[in-house]
Design an enzyme around this catalytic site. Structure first.
Site, PDB file in Angstrom:
ATOM      1  CG  ASN A  11      -2.139   1.013   1.246  1.00 33.33           C
ATOM      2  OD1 ASN A  11      -1.295   2.368   0.964  1.00 33.33           O
ATOM      3  ND2 ASN A  11      -3.403   1.057   1.274  1.00 33.33           N
ATOM      4  CG  ASP A  13      -2.896   4.774   0.403  1.00 30.11           C
ATOM      5  OD1 ASP A  13      -2.953   4.494  -0.793  1.00 30.11           O
ATOM      6  OD2 ASP A  13      -3.741   4.029   1.463  1.00 30.11           O
ATOM      7  CG  HIS A  14       0.748   5.013   5.676  1.00 32.11           C
ATOM      8  ND1 HIS A  14       0.212   6.255   5.475  1.00 32.11           N
ATOM      9  CD2 HIS A  14       0.594   4.181   5.238  1.00 32.11           C
ATOM     10  CE1 HIS A  14      -0.735   5.771   5.930  1.00 32.11           C
ATOM     11  NE2 HIS A  14      -0.890   4.405   5.929  1.00 32.11           N
ATOM     12  CG  HIS A  47      -8.311   4.629  -0.274  1.00 36.06           C
ATOM     13  ND1 HIS A  47      -8.547   3.673   1.315  1.00 36.06           N
ATOM     14  CD2 HIS A  47      -9.204   4.864  -0.725  1.00 36.06           C
ATOM     15  CE1 HIS A  47      -9.586   3.943   1.699  1.00 36.06           C
ATOM     16  NE2 HIS A  47     -10.420   5.133   0.959  1.00 36.06           N
ATOM     17  NE  ARG A  49      -9.590   8.825   3.243  1.00 39.83           N
ATOM     18  CZ  ARG A  49      -9.743   7.634   4.344  1.00 39.83           C
ATOM     19  NH1 ARG A  49      -8.896   6.317   4.774  1.00 39.83           N
ATOM     20  NH2 ARG A  49     -10.953   7.977   5.240  1.00 39.83           N
ATOM     21  NE  ARG A  53      -7.590  11.036   4.994  1.00 33.28           N
ATOM     22  CZ  ARG A  53      -7.982  10.558   6.440  1.00 33.28           C
ATOM     23  NH1 ARG A  53      -7.940  10.000   6.710  1.00 33.28           N
ATOM     24  NH2 ARG A  53      -9.312  11.127   6.280  1.00 33.28           N
ATOM     25  CD  GLU A  74      -6.835  -0.152   0.006  1.00 31.84           C
ATOM     26  OE1 GLU A  74      -6.466  -1.457   1.215  1.00 31.84           O
ATOM     27  OE2 GLU A  74      -6.928   0.874   0.642  1.00 31.84           O
ATOM     28  CB  THR A 105      -9.831   1.899   6.326  1.00 29.42           C
ATOM     29  OG1 THR A 105      -9.130   3.054   5.412  1.00 29.42           O
ATOM     30  CG2 THR A 105     -11.313   1.289   5.956  1.00 29.42           C
ATOM     31  CD  GLU A 155      -7.640  -5.908   2.372  1.00 30.28           C
ATOM     32  OE1 GLU A 155      -7.731  -6.120   1.134  1.00 30.28           O
ATOM     33  OE2 GLU A 155      -6.622  -5.576   3.188  1.00 30.28           O
ATOM     34  CG  HIS A 194      -5.926  -1.679   8.628  1.00 28.29           C
ATOM     35  ND1 HIS A 194      -5.823  -1.272   9.916  1.00 28.29           N
ATOM     36  CD2 HIS A 194      -6.530  -0.879   7.402  1.00 28.29           C
ATOM     37  CE1 HIS A 194      -5.950   0.725   9.377  1.00 28.29           C
ATOM     38  NE2 HIS A 194      -6.693   0.672   8.013  1.00 28.29           N
TER      39      HIS A 194
HETATM   40  N1  PXP Z   1      -6.196  -3.061   3.429  1.00 30.71           N
HETATM   41  C1  PXP Z   1      -6.959  -2.153   3.428  1.00 30.71           C
HETATM   42  C2  PXP Z   1      -8.510  -2.411   2.837  1.00 30.71           C
HETATM   43  C3  PXP Z   1      -6.605  -0.185   3.987  1.00 30.71           C
HETATM   44  O1  PXP Z   1      -7.549   0.482   3.668  1.00 30.71           O
HETATM   45  C4  PXP Z   1      -4.759  -0.772   4.239  1.00 30.71           C
HETATM   46  C5  PXP Z   1      -4.740   1.122   4.805  1.00 30.71           C
HETATM   47  O2  PXP Z   1      -4.747   1.204   3.534  1.00 30.71           O
HETATM   48  C6  PXP Z   1      -4.152  -1.505   4.149  1.00 30.71           C
HETATM   49  C7  PXP Z   1      -4.655  -2.472   4.050  1.00 30.71           C
HETATM   50  C8  PXP Z   1      -3.018  -1.535   4.891  1.00 30.71           C
HETATM   51  O3  PXP Z   1      -3.049  -1.002   6.374  1.00 30.71           O
HETATM   52  P1  PXP Z   1      -1.442  -1.133   6.623  1.00 30.71           P
HETATM   53  O4  PXP Z   1      -1.481   0.659   6.124  1.00 30.71           O
HETATM   54  O5  PXP Z   1      -2.052  -0.374   8.527  1.00 30.71           O
HETATM   55  O6  PXP Z   1      -0.116  -1.862   6.653  1.00 30.71           O
END
Ligand code: PXP
Length: 244
Positions: A11, A13-14, A47, A49, A53, A74, A105, A155, A194
């Site tokens: 993922n 996003d970060h 993701h 959103r 963000r 996502e 989430t 998931e 997650h």
């Molecule tokens: N799966 C889903 C559906 C998510 O929303 C997220 C966070 O965006 C993740 C996995 C990954 O979570 P984490 O960043 O805590 O590893």
């Protein structure tokens, strides 16, 4: 059960959060996709959103253009996101709940209260050859609703498991194991994600039904110290160790 190694959806996003914190041109989205894939990820998860963000619409376009593995978008089950997914055609879409004020989430989909909306979204995407996954709590009733919606993949939300300790965590793990077993018996592919890290992933990866784990925050944090390649290698070593 699955004999294939567990796939890692990274993922991103970060990583993009770093760019959005200062609105800099770096880290460049194309570099992100290429580096994460070269480092060994099996899919790029992102993701988009409603509040934009982190991931922007232009990032979604860039991932579609440059992703060589699999794109896992996502998204919330809204008309806006459905139209974007139909235009972009990711291989996979994971439908997630979304609240504007949440930090991340915070739980699985409301597959009971929002049944029709999620079902319509699932069917529209499925008809257009997008493999849909529903992000849900490890709850048998919720899995039955996912079956009724025709979702090929779920998931399982591991966020509570990741936040709990001791007995509470063991109980949540039991729920996840039961849910994975039940879903697999219904012919549904089981992914999870997650809050997974270097400690809590082992027990989840040991569940024989798990096909893919989506992990972001921990891997990005770990990469600061050891680089993307080692962070991904370490996580994949946990996947392998769990199945021994
Ligand atoms: N799966 C889903 C559906 C998510 O929303 C997220 C966070 O965006 C993740 C996995 C990954 O979570 P984490 O960043 O805590 O590893």
């Amino acid at each position: 059960m699955n004999t294939k190694p567990i796939a890692l959806g990274f993922n991103i996003d970060h990583i993009i959060n770093i760019r959005q914190a200062r609105l800099t041109p770096y880290p460049d989205i194309v570099d992100v996709v290429e580096s994460v894939e070269q480092a060994g990820a099996d899919a790029i998860t992102l993701h988009l959103r409603e509040d934009r963000r982190h991931i922007q619409d232009s990032d979604v376009d860039a991932v579609r253009e440059h992703c060589k593995t699999r794109m896992n978008l996502e998204m919330a089950a809204t008309d806006e996101m459905t139209q974007i997914a139909l235009k972009i055609q990711p291989e996979d879409c994971c439908i997630v709940p979304e609240k504007r004020e949440e930090l991340t989430t915070e739980g699985g989909l409301d597959v009971v209260g929002a049944f029709e909306r999620i079902k319509n979204c699932t069917q529209t995407l499925t008809t257009n050859n997008i493999k849909v996954s529903l992000f849900i709590e490890p709850n048998i009733e919720h899995i039955k609703r996912a079956v009724d919606m025709g979702a090929p993949v779920i998931e399982l939300h591991t966020g509570h498991y990741a936040n709990y300790h001791g007995d509470e965590q063991s109980k949540e793990l039991e729920q996840i194991a039961k849910a994975a077993d039940f879903a697999h018996a219904q012919g549904i592919q089981v992914n999870a994600g997650h809050g997974l890290d270097n400690i809590n992933t082992l027990a989840i990866a040991a569940l024989p039904e798990i096909v893919e784990l989506n992990i972001g925050h921990y891997l990005v944090a770990r990469s600061v110290f050891v680089g993307l390649k080692q962070a991904i290698e370490e996580m994949k070593a946990i996947f392998v160790q769990a199945r021994k």
